[in-house]
Design a protein around this motif. Structure first.
Motif, PDB file in Angstrom:
ATOM      1  N   PRO A   1       1.210  -0.890   0.058  1.00 55.48           N
ATOM      2  CA  PRO A   1       0.324  -0.206  -0.015  1.00 55.48           C
ATOM      3  C   PRO A   1       0.494   1.644   0.109  1.00 55.48           C
ATOM      4  O   PRO A   1       1.976   1.436   0.419  1.00 55.48           O
ATOM      5  N   VAL A   2       0.625   1.988  -0.544  1.00 58.47           N
ATOM      6  CA  VAL A   2       0.884   3.906  -1.077  1.00 58.47           C
ATOM      7  C   VAL A   2       0.246   3.918   0.600  1.00 58.47           C
ATOM      8  O   VAL A   2       1.148   5.011   1.127  1.00 58.47           O
ATOM      9  N   HIS A   3      -0.470   3.799   0.783  1.00 57.18           N
ATOM     10  CA  HIS A   3      -1.703   4.948   1.658  1.00 57.18           C
ATOM     11  C   HIS A   3      -1.851   3.943   2.680  1.00 57.18           C
ATOM     12  O   HIS A   3      -2.427   2.400   2.567  1.00 57.18           O
ATOM     13  N   ASN A   4      -1.430   4.253   4.341  1.00 57.64           N
ATOM     14  CA  ASN A   4      -1.980   3.603   5.479  1.00 57.64           C
ATOM     15  C   ASN A   4      -3.796   3.798   5.605  1.00 57.64           C
ATOM     16  O   ASN A   4      -4.022   5.037   5.808  1.00 57.64           O
ATOM     17  N   TYR A   5      -4.348   2.423   6.038  1.00 57.27           N
ATOM     18  CA  TYR A   5      -5.284   3.248   6.513  1.00 57.27           C
ATOM     19  C   TYR A   5      -5.844   3.160   7.888  1.00 57.27           C
ATOM     20  O   TYR A   5      -5.816   2.049   8.094  1.00 57.27           O
ATOM     21  N   PHE A   6      -6.060   3.842   9.079  1.00 58.42           N
ATOM     22  CA  PHE A   6      -6.668   3.663   9.711  1.00 58.42           C
ATOM     23  C   PHE A   6      -8.327   3.628  10.438  1.00 58.42           C
ATOM     24  O   PHE A   6      -8.999   4.291   9.606  1.00 58.42           O
ATOM     25  N   ILE A   7      -8.125   2.206  10.927  1.00 64.66           N
ATOM     26  CA  ILE A   7      -9.750   2.502  12.171  1.00 64.66           C
ATOM     27  C   ILE A   7      -9.404   2.783  13.103  1.00 64.66           C
ATOM     28  O   ILE A   7      -8.426   1.938  14.304  1.00 64.66           O
TER      29      ILE A   7
END
Length: 457
Positions: free
Chosen positions: A9-15
């Protein structure tokens, strides 16, 4: 709500919520320079894993279902090296062409192989490209390599000198871009952010090529236990154990830090499960955990200026690597052969890692053939009256004005007192200043990062 994460992934997706600090995760961050696996600064907040399809609740705050769609593997398709190189050429050039879509590409060049491979593909495809390179003021002039590569390809070129102390003017904007998920000494591109506006339309970035297109330097039959030790040595930076163990004890966490990190690495490595190849297994570990949680974090700096493409992150490249026999990946053979195939004149330019040799002569970079250069280079460096800059942190931490800025962040922030005891900050600052600056530069850099995080939160 559905989300599919990329293989790299280029971006980290936080939840999840930002409620309670995850002190164990922060200790890992302090030791390695990045957060491991799904960790964040907070216990309740997690990062979605690579190569996974997720179904989230309507608010996008929790995971309902998840299923991985790609697993790193080693399934070598036996064929001659020249066939592998031809496959790579077709695949890589297809990806580069798709990424360009008629845009003028911006290519950061270095003296290494990844950006040189991109330059060859961009030139071969006739894609309009603007190249640039930067070097440390007072250090080895890397722009010499970039300028020659660009000239060979006919690309317009700009060279930049990154001056000392640039960090302090940009540290807070930089923290907004990387959210303190990486230290601040590495993204030199922050120093020339304004210059990108007139270069072109889209970045073509060469990140992670050096990991995918090389072996990991271990025997193929290396035992699992020894693989864990290799990974731990690669993971933990100089001084990292000392800082993490000190924080662990000061926060009165259960057990000991070394056992905690070792247990986590063992669990993650077992999940990969590539018994046929130790090199492929370690490469997979790095691609799952280093790439998205360290390398990708500061891609946001480029993206703040222009759209980015990262050809080596492409899923097709990941699949291709899994099919290549390890003996062809060792020693960067595929990229070297590709450059020789497409642009032999570019292969004759010096390879920085094998200076002063090139892609035809680098095999001679050993005694006695490289002895005259080694002697000359040592005399040249010893004769310099000024400090020879070799490392990123030297530009930001050395010198009177840099020292004042560093001390201000480490010791004058009330918010930092709530996270890290001032005695610990004093301890590592003194070790850096009085004992071993190289060894303790990483701990000081991580304390600076935590200081900025403390102010932001």
């Amino acid at each position: 709500m559905k989300i599919t994460t990329d293989i790299i992934p280029v971006h980290n997706y936080f939840i999840g919520d930002k409620t309670n600090l995850d002190l164990e995760a922060i200790c890992v961050f302090a030791a390695t320079g990045f957060f491991l696996d799904q960790d964040s600064y907070y216990k309740e907040q997690k990062v979605l894993r690579p190569a996974t399809r997720y179904e989230l609740n309507e608010e996008g705050t929790s995971v309902l279902k998840s299923s991985p769609y790609f697993k790193w593997h080693y399934t070598p398709n036996e064929r001659p090296l020249n066939e592998v190189v031809d496959e790579f050429a077709d695949l890589f050039e297809t990806i580069i062409k798709e990424h360009s879509q008629g845009n003028k590409m911006i290519l950061p060049l270095s003296g290494g192989l990844d950006s040189r491979t991109q330059a060859v593909a961009l030139k071969h495809l006739g894609i309009d490209t603007h190249a640039y390179c930067y070097a440390f003021k007072g250090g080895h002039d890397e722009t010499l390599y970039g300028k020659k590569i660009a000239a060979s390809c006919g690309f317009p070129f700009q060279g930049f000198k990154i001056s000392e102390g640039y960090l302090w003017d940009v540290i807070e904007p930089l923290s907004e871009l990387n959210n303190c998920y990486s230290d601040f000494t590495h993204p030199r591109q922050m120093a020339i952010l304004d210059a990108y506006q007139t270069m072109g339309d889209v970045f073509s970035l060469g990140h992670w090529g050096d990991v995918l297109f090389d072996d990991m330097g271990v025997p193929e039959n290396l035992s699992f236990e020894d693989q864990v030790e290799v990974i731990l040595k690669k993971l933990v930076k100089k001084g990292g154990w000392h800082l993490a163990e000190t924080l662990w004890q000061s926060w009165q966490l259960e057990g000991d830090f070394k056992s905690y990190l070792q247990t986590r690495v063992i669990k993650l490595l077992k999940e990969i499960d590539i018994p046929e190849s130790a090199n492929a297994q370690i490469r997979a570990f790095k691609s799952l955990y280093w790439a998205p949680r360290w390398t990708s974090v500061n891609l946001a700096v480029f993206e703040a200026s222009k759209p980015i493409t990262v050809p080596y992150y492409d899923a097709r490249i990941c699949e291709f690597i899994c099919s290549v026999p390890e003996r062809y990946l060792a020693g960067r053979q595929i990229q070297i052969a590709y450059i020789k195939k497409r642009m032999p004149e570019l292969a004759k330019l010096t390879w920085q890692a094998q200076y002063p040799f090139n892609l035809y002569t680098y095999h001679y970079n050993k005694t006695p053939w490289n002895l005259p250069y080694r002697i000359f280079n040592k005399i040249k460096r010893l004769s310099k009256s000024q400090l020879y800059i070799q490392r990123n942190w030297e530009l930001q931490f050395l010198g009177t004005s840099n020292d004042e800025e560093l001390k201000n962040w480490l010791f004058e922030s009330d918010t930092f007192d709530d996270l890290v005891n001032k005695d610990i900050r004093n301890q590592f600052y003194k070790l850096f200043k009085e004992e071993d600056a190289v060894f303790y530069s990483h701990p000081v850099s991580m304390l600076l990062t935590l200081a900025v995080f403390s102010k932001k939160r």
